[in-house]
Design an enzyme around this catalytic site. Structure first.
Site, short mmCIF file in Angstrom:
data_model
loop_
_atom_site.label_atom_id
_atom_site.label_comp_id
_atom_site.label_asym_id
_atom_site.label_seq_id
_atom_site.Cartn_x
_atom_site.Cartn_y
_atom_site.Cartn_z
N HIS A 92 0.68 -1.02 -0.19
CA HIS A 92 -0.09 -0.15 -0.02
C HIS A 92 0.66 1.16 0.17
CE1 HIS A 92 -3.08 2.73 0.97
NE2 HIS A 92 -3.98 1.86 0.87
N ASP A 128 -7.76 -5.38 -0.14
CA ASP A 128 -8.51 -6.25 -1.24
C ASP A 128 -8.07 -7.64 -0.94
OD1 ASP A 128 -9.83 -4.28 -2.28
OD2 ASP A 128 -7.87 -3.35 -3.31
N1 CMC Z 1 4.16 -7.72 -4.87
C1 CMC Z 1 5.46 -7.44 -5.03
N2 CMC Z 1 6.08 -6.36 -4.97
C2 CMC Z 1 5.64 -5.19 -4.63
C3 CMC Z 1 4.30 -5.33 -4.31
C4 CMC Z 1 3.36 -6.44 -4.59
N3 CMC Z 1 2.21 -6.39 -4.46
N4 CMC Z 1 3.87 -4.09 -3.92
C5 CMC Z 1 4.94 -3.43 -3.95
N5 CMC Z 1 6.03 -4.10 -4.17
C6 CMC Z 1 7.44 -3.63 -4.19
C7 CMC Z 1 7.98 -2.83 -5.58
O1 CMC Z 1 8.17 -3.71 -6.66
C8 CMC Z 1 8.95 -1.82 -4.93
O2 CMC Z 1 10.10 -2.70 -4.96
P1 CMC Z 1 11.23 -2.04 -4.96
O3 CMC Z 1 11.73 -0.88 -3.78
O4 CMC Z 1 12.39 -3.23 -4.99
O5 CMC Z 1 11.50 -1.51 -6.55
C9 CMC Z 1 8.47 -1.68 -3.56
O6 CMC Z 1 7.72 -2.66 -3.12
C10 CMC Z 1 7.59 -0.42 -3.43
O7 CMC Z 1 6.64 -0.43 -4.20
P2 CMC Z 1 5.97 0.66 -5.08
O8 CMC Z 1 5.22 0.02 -6.23
O9 CMC Z 1 6.99 1.67 -5.15
O10 CMC Z 1 4.82 1.10 -4.22
P3 CMC Z 1 3.68 2.09 -4.43
O11 CMC Z 1 3.23 2.87 -3.29
O12 CMC Z 1 3.61 2.91 -5.61
O13 CMC Z 1 2.46 1.07 -4.82
C11 CMC Z 1 0.68 -0.39 -4.63
C12 CMC Z 1 1.46 0.63 -4.06
C13 CMC Z 1 -0.53 -0.84 -3.54
C14 CMC Z 1 0.09 -0.05 -6.04
C15 CMC Z 1 1.42 -1.80 -4.79
O14 CMC Z 1 1.82 -2.15 -3.51
C16 CMC Z 1 0.70 -2.69 -5.69
O15 CMC Z 1 0.93 -2.94 -7.02
N6 CMC Z 1 0.34 -3.72 -4.95
C17 CMC Z 1 -0.66 -4.81 -5.40
C18 CMC Z 1 -1.91 -4.31 -5.85
C19 CMC Z 1 -2.90 -4.04 -4.81
O16 CMC Z 1 -3.03 -5.00 -4.01
N7 CMC Z 1 -3.73 -2.72 -4.88
C20 CMC Z 1 -4.55 -2.44 -3.75
C21 CMC Z 1 -4.22 -1.49 -3.05
S1 CMC Z 1 -5.21 -1.23 -1.55
C22 CMC Z 1 -6.92 -0.92 -2.08
C23 CMC Z 1 -6.86 0.20 -2.89
O17 CMC Z 1 -6.09 1.33 -3.17
O18 CMC Z 1 -7.96 0.28 -3.54
#
Ligand code: CMC
Length: 444
Positions: free
Chosen positions: A319, A377
């Site tokens: 998140h 989720d």
């Molecule tokens: N699986 C694997 N690696 C992950 C995941 C994941 N679900 N989420 C984040 N990471 C890694 C990402 O690759 C990055 O690694 P590194 O530092 O080595 O590059 C690090 O963790 C930070 O991630 P980020 O993409 O910079 O984080 P963000 O804040 O931009 O993204 C997120 C947040 C929710 C989009 C992401 O965690 C994600 O894609 N999660 C899976 C989709 C999901 O469950 N979404 C629902 C969110 S909660 C409900 C809502 O918002 O509606």
């Protein structure tokens, strides 16, 4: 800051930072603003005027786009407050209608206030018959989020001349209408996919019971609403009702800031919610669990989630704001145990798999070091499935609940006399000015 500009580490005084550009020698003060709780913010409204620079924050990770009194998140502590009330207290003691009142009007209602609010919502549940006919334009396998977004957008055509965004009474009618009609529109999308007749809303039922009836009743036999299902849905709606400036809420605010018809702004919010990084994750989690299939396959999929060359992510994990347990995920996980037991589905293999996946991921250095925890989720789809709601409708369920938050934020923004159009800037990296070349002279 950049090589030519520096910010002193210490605040100049408790309420401003000094910013000095060594190249020009120009100094300016950036006021520090404090909210009621949470980190302070640096007010950069006059930065471009005073220093000739903009800020660069792709993804808005450290940018507060507005001030708001609605919802507060402490991502490190795993705390979520609606109008100051902890979400776990509301989940245990309140109801979705009461939470809707709280989010929109700012205070918990008295019994007569809640009654009047719920009655008004109930009286707005029917949709115009012409709107219902829109569904015939969609193929049977159209994704329900596409149908819901399109039909909500078309509500702006029904309520345009009668909607003056600066008239408080019009705003109130809009807010009751959209909250009331979203379940009806969602149910129409569901029935369209099944090829079953549409079931009209029933005003003798509460919000979630009416939704279940519209989803599952058929004209040829009676349908008994399961109170366990209605209660579970109500709880999920409480937990999904608002989440401060997330992508879809910011979309609603941005679209609404132009003065656009609010039904169109809500439709934009539905579209933004659909993505798998946001609300679409609930659908993606179930698809992922089915793909993983068995506990033995978990290591293989965890390895894929960690592999940066793969597009696979552990859906329902991570998140932007929570760097600790999402408090909503904890509540939903507990509710899964209860609801599955009450529905006689305690042997759900997908729930077992999800529990094991969480356990293994939370011991894995990759997830631990990045503070990736299950989010709202991760478990919600397991409950929706147990209630008989198809996977493609999961994000629609989220949209029904989040409509309350979108409405609360739109109302807060539009009633603020200081509202301005939302208009971010950019760091331009394209070609510099060049002259047009006639087509005959172009070489490639
Ligand atoms: N699986 C694997 N690696 C992950 C995941 C994941 N679900 N989420 C984040 N990471 C890694 C990402 O690759 C990055 O690694 P590194 O530092 O080595 O590059 C690090 O963790 C930070 O991630 P980020 O993409 O910079 O984080 P963000 O804040 O931009 O993204 C997120 C947040 C929710 C989009 C992401 O965690 C994600 O894609 N999660 C899976 C989709 C999901 O469950 N979404 C629902 C969110 S909660 C409900 C809502 O918002 O509606």
């Amino acid at each position: 800051m950049s090589a030519t500009t520096s910010v002193s580490n210490e605040p100049m005084n408790s309420s401003s930072f000094e910013l000095r550009n060594p190249a020009t020698g120009v100094t300016s003060e950036l006021p520090v603003r404090s909210g009621t709780i949470g980190p302070q913010v640096l007010d950069i409204a006059h930065l471009a005027r005073d220093q000739g620079v903009f800020t660069f924050d792709p993804g808005y990770s450290v940018t507060a786009s507005c001030d708001s009194k609605i919802t507060y998140i402490d991502g490190d502590a795993g705390v979520l407050l609606y109008r100051g009330y902890p979400v776990d207290q509301l989940a245990e003691k309140s109801s979705f209608m009461e939470v809707a009142y709280l989010l929109i009007l700012g205070e918990l209602p008295t019994a007569p206030q809640l009654q009047a609010f719920s009655d008004s919502i109930t009286r707005h549940t029917m949709i115009n018959e012409s709107l219902l006919r829109f569904f015939n334009g969609f193929y049977h396998n159209a994704h329900p989020m596409a149908m819901v977004s399109a039909v909500v957008a078309s509500m702006s055509a029904f309520y345009h001349d009668s909607m003056d965004i600066y008239n408080p009474r019009h705003r109130e009618i809009f807010s009751h209408r959209i909250i009331a009609k979203l379940p009806t529109i969602a149910a129409a999308a569901h029935k369209h996919a099944l090829g079953q007749p549409f079931i009209y809303p029933r005003n003798d039922l509460n919000y979630c019971s009416n939704l279940l009836n519209m989803f599952f009743a058929v004209p040829c036999e009676s349908y008994e609403i399961n109170p366990v299902a209605a209660k579970a849905l109500d709880l999920l709606f409480v937990l999904h009702a608002d989440h401060e400036q997330n992508a879809s809420t910011s979309t609603v605010r941005l679209a609404g800031s132009t003065g656009a018809n609010p039904y169109a702004a809500i439709s934009a919010g539905v579209a933004a919610l659909w993505g798998p990084a946001h609300g679409g994750a609930n659908e993606a989690v179930l698809a992922m669990l089915e793909q993983i299939g068995t506990v033995e396959n978990i290591p293989k999929y965890l390895a894929m989630a960690k592999d940066k060359s793969s597009h696979f992510r552990l859906m329902g994990f991570g998140h932007r704001v929570y760097k600790n347990f999402d408090p909503r995920a904890k509540i939903i996980r507990e509710t899964c145990h209860e609801v599955l037991a009450k529905l006689g589905r305690q042997d759900s293999p997908l729930f077992e798999l999800a529990l094991r996946l969480e356990e293994i991921a939370l011991k894995d250095e990759y997830f631990v070091s990045r503070k990736l925890y299950p989010n709202v989720d991760f478990y919600s789809g397991i409950i929706y499935s147990a209630l008989g709601i198809p996977r493609s409708m999961f994000t629609v369920m989220f949209a029904i609940a989040r409509t309350v938050g979108w409405v609360a934020h739109w109302l807060e923004m539009i009633s603020d006399p200081a509202m301005r159009i939302g208009r971010p800037r950019q760091l331009y990296t394209g070609p510099q000015q060049r002259n047009y070349v006639p087509i005959a002279l172009r070489k490639r």
